[in-house]
Design a protein around this motif. Structure first.
Motif, PDB file in Angstrom:
ATOM      1  N   VAL A 218       0.756  -1.096   0.185  1.00  0.00           N
ATOM      2  CA  VAL A 218      -0.093   0.083  -0.043  1.00  0.00           C
ATOM      3  C   VAL A 218       0.793   1.406   0.039  1.00  0.00           C
ATOM      4  CG1 VAL A 218      -0.333   0.039   2.611  1.00  0.00           C
ATOM      5  CG2 VAL A 218      -2.011   1.115   0.983  1.00  0.00           C
ATOM      6  N   VAL A 219       0.572   2.233  -0.699  1.00  0.00           N
ATOM      7  CA  VAL A 219       1.152   3.599  -0.773  1.00  0.00           C
ATOM      8  C   VAL A 219       0.099   4.457  -0.589  1.00  0.00           C
ATOM      9  CG1 VAL A 219       2.547   5.041  -2.412  1.00  0.00           C
ATOM     10  CG2 VAL A 219       2.643   2.703  -2.741  1.00  0.00           C
ATOM     11  N   THR A 220       0.425   5.289   0.457  1.00  0.00           N
ATOM     12  CA  THR A 220      -0.539   6.432   0.865  1.00  0.00           C
ATOM     13  C   THR A 220       0.067   7.805  -0.015  1.00  0.00           C
ATOM     14  OG1 THR A 220       0.940   7.241   2.693  1.00  0.00           O
ATOM     15  CG2 THR A 220      -0.904   5.777   2.949  1.00  0.00           C
ATOM     16  N   GLY A 221      -0.845   8.693  -0.270  1.00  0.00           N
ATOM     17  CA  GLY A 221      -0.648   9.782  -0.947  1.00  0.00           C
ATOM     18  C   GLY A 221      -0.087   9.242  -2.594  1.00  0.00           C
ATOM     19  N   ALA A 222      -0.789   8.234  -3.214  1.00  0.00           N
ATOM     20  CA  ALA A 222      -0.348   7.822  -4.257  1.00  0.00           C
ATOM     21  C   ALA A 222      -1.162   8.441  -5.551  1.00  0.00           C
ATOM     22  CB  ALA A 222      -1.053   6.447  -4.497  1.00  0.00           C
ATOM     23  N   ALA A 223      -1.776   9.460  -5.397  1.00  0.00           N
ATOM     24  CA  ALA A 223      -2.484  10.129  -6.667  1.00  0.00           C
ATOM     25  C   ALA A 223      -1.532  11.085  -7.388  1.00  0.00           C
ATOM     26  CB  ALA A 223      -3.460  11.090  -6.146  1.00  0.00           C
ATOM     27  N   ARG A 224      -0.440  11.383  -6.848  1.00  0.00           N
ATOM     28  CA  ARG A 224       0.527  12.218  -7.860  1.00  0.00           C
ATOM     29  C   ARG A 224       1.952  12.175  -7.227  1.00  0.00           C
ATOM     30  NH1 ARG A 224      -1.162  18.533  -6.120  1.00  0.00           N
ATOM     31  NH2 ARG A 224       0.214  18.388  -4.073  1.00  0.00           N
ATOM     32  N   GLY A 225       2.959  12.524  -7.853  1.00  0.00           N
ATOM     33  CA  GLY A 225       4.142  12.909  -7.330  1.00  0.00           C
ATOM     34  C   GLY A 225       5.076  11.647  -6.926  1.00  0.00           C
ATOM     35  N   ILE A 226       5.608  11.638  -5.739  1.00  0.00           N
ATOM     36  CA  ILE A 226       6.381  10.809  -5.388  1.00  0.00           C
ATOM     37  C   ILE A 226       5.544   9.209  -5.228  1.00  0.00           C
ATOM     38  CG2 ILE A 226       7.734   9.679  -3.640  1.00  0.00           C
ATOM     39  CD1 ILE A 226       9.069  12.708  -3.142  1.00  0.00           C
ATOM     40  N   GLY A 227       4.441   9.494  -4.424  1.00  0.00           N
ATOM     41  CA  GLY A 227       3.523   8.363  -4.430  1.00  0.00           C
ATOM     42  C   GLY A 227       3.024   7.563  -5.707  1.00  0.00           C
ATOM     43  N   ALA A 228       2.620   8.418  -6.704  1.00  0.00           N
ATOM     44  CA  ALA A 228       2.236   7.678  -7.960  1.00  0.00           C
ATOM     45  C   ALA A 228       3.385   6.975  -8.672  1.00  0.00           C
ATOM     46  CB  ALA A 228       1.674   8.898  -8.663  1.00  0.00           C
ATOM     47  N   GLU A 229       4.554   7.660  -8.372  1.00  0.00           N
ATOM     48  CA  GLU A 229       5.818   6.939  -9.125  1.00  0.00           C
ATOM     49  C   GLU A 229       6.044   5.846  -8.462  1.00  0.00           C
ATOM     50  OE1 GLU A 229       6.743   8.132 -11.911  1.00  0.00           O
ATOM     51  OE2 GLU A 229       7.812   6.387 -12.165  1.00  0.00           O
ATOM     52  N   THR A 230       5.993   5.875  -7.209  1.00  0.00           N
ATOM     53  CA  THR A 230       6.148   4.581  -6.083  1.00  0.00           C
ATOM     54  C   THR A 230       5.199   3.269  -6.441  1.00  0.00           C
ATOM     55  OG1 THR A 230       7.274   5.996  -4.387  1.00  0.00           O
ATOM     56  CG2 THR A 230       6.470   3.809  -3.561  1.00  0.00           C
ATOM     57  N   ALA A 231       4.038   3.992  -6.595  1.00  0.00           N
ATOM     58  CA  ALA A 231       2.952   2.695  -7.028  1.00  0.00           C
ATOM     59  C   ALA A 231       3.403   2.096  -8.414  1.00  0.00           C
ATOM     60  CB  ALA A 231       1.492   3.475  -7.236  1.00  0.00           C
ATOM     61  N   ARG A 232       3.863   3.021  -9.231  1.00  0.00           N
ATOM     62  CA  ARG A 232       4.473   2.377 -10.436  1.00  0.00           C
ATOM     63  C   ARG A 232       5.553   1.358 -10.571  1.00  0.00           C
ATOM     64  NH1 ARG A 232       3.796   8.066 -12.193  1.00  0.00           N
ATOM     65  NH2 ARG A 232       1.554   8.255 -12.976  1.00  0.00           N
ATOM     66  N   VAL A 233       6.576   1.914  -9.649  1.00  0.00           N
ATOM     67  CA  VAL A 233       7.816   1.224  -9.511  1.00  0.00           C
ATOM     68  C   VAL A 233       7.534  -0.066  -8.788  1.00  0.00           C
ATOM     69  CG1 VAL A 233      10.138   1.004  -8.623  1.00  0.00           C
ATOM     70  CG2 VAL A 233       9.309   2.962  -9.715  1.00  0.00           C
ATOM     71  N   LEU A 234       6.833  -0.134  -7.599  1.00  0.00           N
ATOM     72  CA  LEU A 234       6.474  -1.366  -6.998  1.00  0.00           C
ATOM     73  C   LEU A 234       5.750  -2.441  -7.989  1.00  0.00           C
ATOM     74  CD1 LEU A 234       5.203   0.179  -3.343  1.00  0.00           C
ATOM     75  CD2 LEU A 234       7.446  -0.989  -4.183  1.00  0.00           C
ATOM     76  N   ALA A 235       4.725  -1.679  -8.775  1.00  0.00           N
ATOM     77  CA  ALA A 235       4.085  -2.513  -9.610  1.00  0.00           C
ATOM     78  C   ALA A 235       4.993  -3.062 -10.718  1.00  0.00           C
ATOM     79  CB  ALA A 235       3.066  -2.019 -10.160  1.00  0.00           C
ATOM     80  N   ARG A 236       5.885  -2.361 -11.106  1.00  0.00           N
ATOM     81  CA  ARG A 236       6.907  -2.793 -12.065  1.00  0.00           C
ATOM     82  C   ARG A 236       7.766  -4.103 -11.389  1.00  0.00           C
ATOM     83  NH1 ARG A 236      12.375   0.603 -12.315  1.00  0.00           N
ATOM     84  NH2 ARG A 236      12.281  -0.797 -10.445  1.00  0.00           N
ATOM     85  N   ASP A 237       8.045  -3.789 -10.395  1.00  0.00           N
ATOM     86  CA  ASP A 237       8.669  -4.830  -9.429  1.00  0.00           C
ATOM     87  C   ASP A 237       7.934  -6.230  -9.173  1.00  0.00           C
ATOM     88  OD1 ASP A 237      11.120  -3.691 -10.001  1.00  0.00           O
ATOM     89  OD2 ASP A 237      11.402  -3.025  -8.013  1.00  0.00           O
ATOM     90  N   GLY A 238       6.857  -6.251  -9.432  1.00  0.00           N
ATOM     91  CA  GLY A 238       5.927  -7.303  -9.183  1.00  0.00           C
ATOM     92  C   GLY A 238       4.802  -7.325  -8.308  1.00  0.00           C
ATOM     93  N   ALA A 239       4.495  -6.220  -7.615  1.00  0.00           N
ATOM     94  CA  ALA A 239       3.855  -6.214  -6.282  1.00  0.00           C
ATOM     95  C   ALA A 239       2.340  -5.944  -6.789  1.00  0.00           C
ATOM     96  CB  ALA A 239       4.332  -5.025  -5.375  1.00  0.00           C
ATOM     97  N   GLN A 240       1.368  -6.177  -6.086  1.00  0.00           N
ATOM     98  CA  GLN A 240       0.002  -5.777  -6.151  1.00  0.00           C
ATOM     99  C   GLN A 240      -0.108  -4.547  -5.476  1.00  0.00           C
ATOM    100  OE1 GLN A 240      -2.212  -8.014  -8.077  1.00  0.00           O
ATOM    101  NE2 GLN A 240      -3.035  -5.722  -8.194  1.00  0.00           N
ATOM    102  N   VAL A 241      -0.544  -3.405  -6.110  1.00  0.00           N
ATOM    103  CA  VAL A 241      -0.458  -2.237  -5.276  1.00  0.00           C
ATOM    104  C   VAL A 241      -1.780  -1.653  -5.010  1.00  0.00           C
ATOM    105  CG1 VAL A 241       0.581   0.210  -5.130  1.00  0.00           C
ATOM    106  CG2 VAL A 241       1.752  -1.698  -6.201  1.00  0.00           C
TER     107      VAL A 241
END
Ligand code: NAD
Length: 454
Positions: A218-241
């Motif tokens: 889970v990533v809080t503040g995922a709508a933009r900025g660092i949070g949105a990019e973190t959601a993308r990178v975690l998903a790229r690395d195989g996680a369900q986000v």
């Protein structure tokens, strides 16, 4: 955010003008979002140097690197057209400061042949009160040495160190995992840092390109900025986000989460039951929750002399009290999966202080204290708690800084530029990965070796 100065000095004319006038000369960093997906880990041969006492450890490091199909050298000779992709200096068995000169000067001779975005990485041991004074001095000397080397590097090259606990072998999973992160384009904006590896914990992933396969994050503040990019990178690395953000940011949150085939949860993290609602959402959708990234944050800047109770309290509520309260749920035994990860966003302001940010710096320093205290609890549960402290990152948050102050802030680091959200996301994804299980209670700066507090 556009860095127009970086654009300008990336042209031939701009480069010449900047050099002539003695202006900063930032270069475009090699990043995972710009390097092709099958790009090699480093851009040239990797040289492994050592002091006279650390040869066996250096051999062990070289052998591990060979397993990743790198061109690993123990001899400093290089063909005319070649540049070092990285130089690793193994100093784990140093006993006295006199032993540092040899490898330090050997490294010096290599620096002119370091490739753009090349890497210098030291491996050393943490100095402790129990060491003989000469040994403690030698170990601590590596810190000052590495930080200074990082400041002398050019063309997007970075210098970082891994500091191993006493007795920890260089082959420990988290040492090798961290070495891979620091060698790679994933650590583009990490420089001048000494990351501690304290235990042999951690597991090499089955697939280094998808280390988070099977994990739920889970990533809080995922709508933009660092949070949105973190959601993308975690998903790229195989996680369900799962992405969390306030209802007002619901549309952008949906767009981000649809893009990573994750799920969106509209929730204000200051709600009393925020932790329980996130856990329930994760369990009902995916059966478990493994990784928590406390990213949501706000600014309420004012000089302390003008600070109001509202500005102070609102900021503390979101940036510190909400993560603390949610962790009462997440750090309880059995709440998260078998190798839980709790990660949180600190800031260089929380380390060095920043004018106009007494509330923000107090909250971000509080985050560092929080992960230190959580670390032993998470270790008992088979997991870790760590923080990432960004410096100046190009986001909506920093776009609001007035133009002149923004130019100064983004140049005030060894790489002479602002970081990108992906740089912070990559550090978070590394610390979330199974190969980082021996790194606990740490705060990793992603700041290009920001001049503050370094
Ligand atoms: P941002 O302002 O671009 O995004 C923050 C997100 O958090 C927004 O989507 C916002 O809606 C969300 N949010 C705010 N309050 C919330 C709440 N109560 N509940 C749920 N969501 C909420 O910020 P950013 O620049 O991406 O920063 C992300 C984190 O990194 C923050 O913790 C920030 O303090 C930290 N940080 C940023 C920088 C930088 O240079 N940008 C530097 C150091 C630290």
């Amino acid at each position: 955010m556009n860095d127009t100065y970086l654009d300008a000095v990336s042209t031939d004319v701009g480069k010449k003008v900047a050099k002539k006038l003695g202006l900063p000369q930032p270069v475009r960093l090699r990043r995972t979002d710009t390097a092709s997906p099958d790009a090699p880990l480093v851009t040239g041969p990797v040289l492994v140097l050592q002091d006279a006492w650390s040869r066996a450890s250096a051999d062990a490091v070289a052998e591990r690197l060979l397993g990743w199909d790198l061109d690993v050298r123990r001899d400093p000779h290089l063909a005319e057209h070649q540049r070092w992709g990285a130089v690793i200096v193994v100093l784990t068995e140093l006993e006295a400061p006199g032993q540092l000169g040899g490898p330090a000067l050997d490294l010096g001779e290599m620096l002119r042949r370091l490739a753009p975005s090349g890497r210098v990485i030291t491996l050393s041991r943490a100095a402790t009160g129990g060491d003989a004074p000469a040994q403690a001095a030698a170990r601590q000397a590596v810190d000052g040495f590495l930080r200074s080397v990082a400041k002398e590097l050019r063309a997007g090259a970075t210098g970082n160190g891994l500091v191993l606990a006493e007795g920890l072998p260089v082959e420990a999973t988290s040492v090798i995992g961290a070495l891979r992160f620091l060698l790679s384009a994933r650590s583009a904006f990490v420089s001048g840092q000494l990351l501690r590896v304290s235990t042999p914990g951690g597991q090499a992933p089955a697939d280094w390109t998808r280390p988070l396969a099977g994990q739920v994050a889970v990533v809080t503040g995922a709508a933009r900025g660092i949070g949105a990019e973190t959601a993308r990178v975690l998903a790229r690395d195989g996680a369900q986000v799962i992405g969390v953000d306030v209802p007002g940011a619901g549309d952008s949150l949906s767009t981000v989460m649809n893009g990573v085939r994750g799920s969106a949860l509209q929730l204000d993290i200051t709600a009393e039951d925020a932790g329980a609602r996130i856990l329930e959402h994760a369990r009902s959708r995916y059966g478990t929750l493994d990784v928590v990234v406390h990213n949501a944050g706000i600014l309420r800047d004012k000089l302390l002399v003008n600070m109001t109770a509202d500005r102070w309290n609102d900021l503390l509520a979101v940036n510190l009290l909400a993560p603390l309260r949610m962790n009462e749920t997440f750090a309880a035994p059995g709440a998260l999966g078998p190798a839980p990860r709790i990660l949180a966003l600190a800031s260089t302001s929380g380390i060095a202080g920043n004018r106009g940010q007494t509330n923000y710096a107090a909250a971000k320093a509080g985050i560092i204290g929080m992960v230190q205290a959580l670390a032993p609890r998470l270790a008992e549960l088979g997991g870790t708690a760590n923080a990432v402290a960004p410096g100046f990152i190009e986001t909506d948050m920093t776009a609001r800084i007035p133009p002149v102050a923004r130019q100064i802030a983004r140049r005030a680091n060894s790489l002479n530029q602002g970081g990108h959200p992906v740089d912070v996301a990559e550090a978070l994804a590394f610390l979330a990965s199974p190969q980082a299980g021996g790194i606990n209670g740490q705060t990793l700066r992603v700041c290009g070796q920001n001049l503050v507090g370094q």
